[in-house]
Write an enzyme that holds these catalytic residues in place. Structure first.
Site, mmCIF file in Angstrom:
data_model
loop_
_atom_site.group_PDB
_atom_site.id
_atom_site.type_symbol
_atom_site.label_atom_id
_atom_site.label_comp_id
_atom_site.label_asym_id
_atom_site.label_seq_id
_atom_site.Cartn_x
_atom_site.Cartn_y
_atom_site.Cartn_z
ATOM 1 N N LYS A 81 0.832 -1.210 0.000
ATOM 2 C CA LYS A 81 0.000 0.000 0.000
ATOM 3 C C LYS A 81 0.864 1.257 0.000
ATOM 4 O O LYS A 81 0.678 2.162 -0.825
ATOM 5 C CB LYS A 81 -0.931 0.011 1.217
ATOM 6 C CG LYS A 81 -1.845 1.236 1.269
ATOM 7 C CD LYS A 81 -2.675 1.276 2.539
ATOM 8 C CE LYS A 81 -1.871 1.728 3.725
ATOM 9 N NZ LYS A 81 -2.693 1.991 4.933
ATOM 10 N N ASP A 90 -6.610 1.073 1.186
ATOM 11 C CA ASP A 90 -6.603 1.459 2.595
ATOM 12 C C ASP A 90 -7.925 1.020 3.214
ATOM 13 O O ASP A 90 -8.703 0.292 2.603
ATOM 14 C CB ASP A 90 -6.364 2.964 2.746
ATOM 15 C CG ASP A 90 -7.595 3.788 2.428
ATOM 16 O OD1 ASP A 90 -8.485 3.302 1.686
ATOM 17 O OD2 ASP A 90 -7.704 4.922 2.926
#
Length: 227
Positions: A126, A145
């Site tokens: 991420k 997220d």
């Protein structure tokens, strides 16, 4: 049995069309002026609000300007400098280690490949995706997220729970040209309307195409997540 891919592609297209219209100017909310600052800010943002990170980095970036500054930092002092950030002691360790790696292996510069970035302390896929997209203008995947995870599942775009698998599902149904902006659109909508525990379905531009829309937001029995 899951929803057919072509149906999910059509669903994703409709969702993105509406969210582009609803949030035409949405973008990353972390403050930074170079790749190192971006990397540090994203590492600090794990399980912490962007607003809090921006408050802390306003002074942090004045004191620590180079990778060598982090590499040579006293870890306890750095932890104090980022006090107020969740897990500040652990993250101070990540930053000093990352500074050392950048100096030793990358001439103090932030690398531009997924593999090199994820080799850094505290950097997962991420974080690496964010740095690649906003630091190097390289879109290799989709940033998943907490908002992207929640909305993707609620909107019927995936049944997966792990971020890596959600990313794979989304990359299979969303055009690559939309990968970067999808994250910002979902974050904006998640913050403004599709809250984790009390989504405002009656005010949502996606209400009529959302399979999770309902007046009585019970706990989803499959995942234990409050919808």
């Amino acid at each position: 049995m899951g929803t057919p891919r072509d149906s999910r592609e059509a669903q994703a297209e409709e969702i993105l069309d509406r969210l582009y219209e609803e949030y035409p100017d949405t973008t990353i909310s972390l403050n930074f002026s170079n790749r190192l600052e971006l990397l540090v800010a994203v590492v600090l943002s794990a399980q912490c609000t962007d607003e809090r990170v921006n408050e802390v980095t306003a002074e942090l970036f004045e004191k620590y300007r180079t990778a060598a500054d982090y590499a040579n930092a006293d870890e306890a002092e750095l932890a104090e400098d980022i006090y107020g950030i969740t897990f500040h002691n652990n993250k101070a360790g990540y930053l000093t280690s990352t500074g050392e790696t950048l100096v030793a292996e990358h001439d103090g510069e932030v690398p531009d490949t997924m593999g090199e970035l994820t080799d850094l302390s505290g950097v997962g896929r991420k974080t690496a995706n964010v740095v690649l997209q906003h630091g190097h203008d390289v879109v290799e995947g989709i940033v998943v997220d907490t908002h992207v995870r929640r909305l993707s599942r609620r909107l019927g775009l995936t049944e997966e729970d792990r971020p890596e698998r959600i990313e794979t599902d989304l990359m299979g149904i969303v055009p690559e040209a939309d990968w970067q902006q999808l994250t910002h659109l979902f974050i904006s909508h998640g913050r403004a309307v599709c809250d984790a525990r009390n989504p405002s379905c009656a005010e949502c531009v996606l209400e009529d195409v959302c399979p999770s829309s309902k007046r009585d937001h019970d706990v989803d029995l499959a995942s234990g997540e409050a919808w």
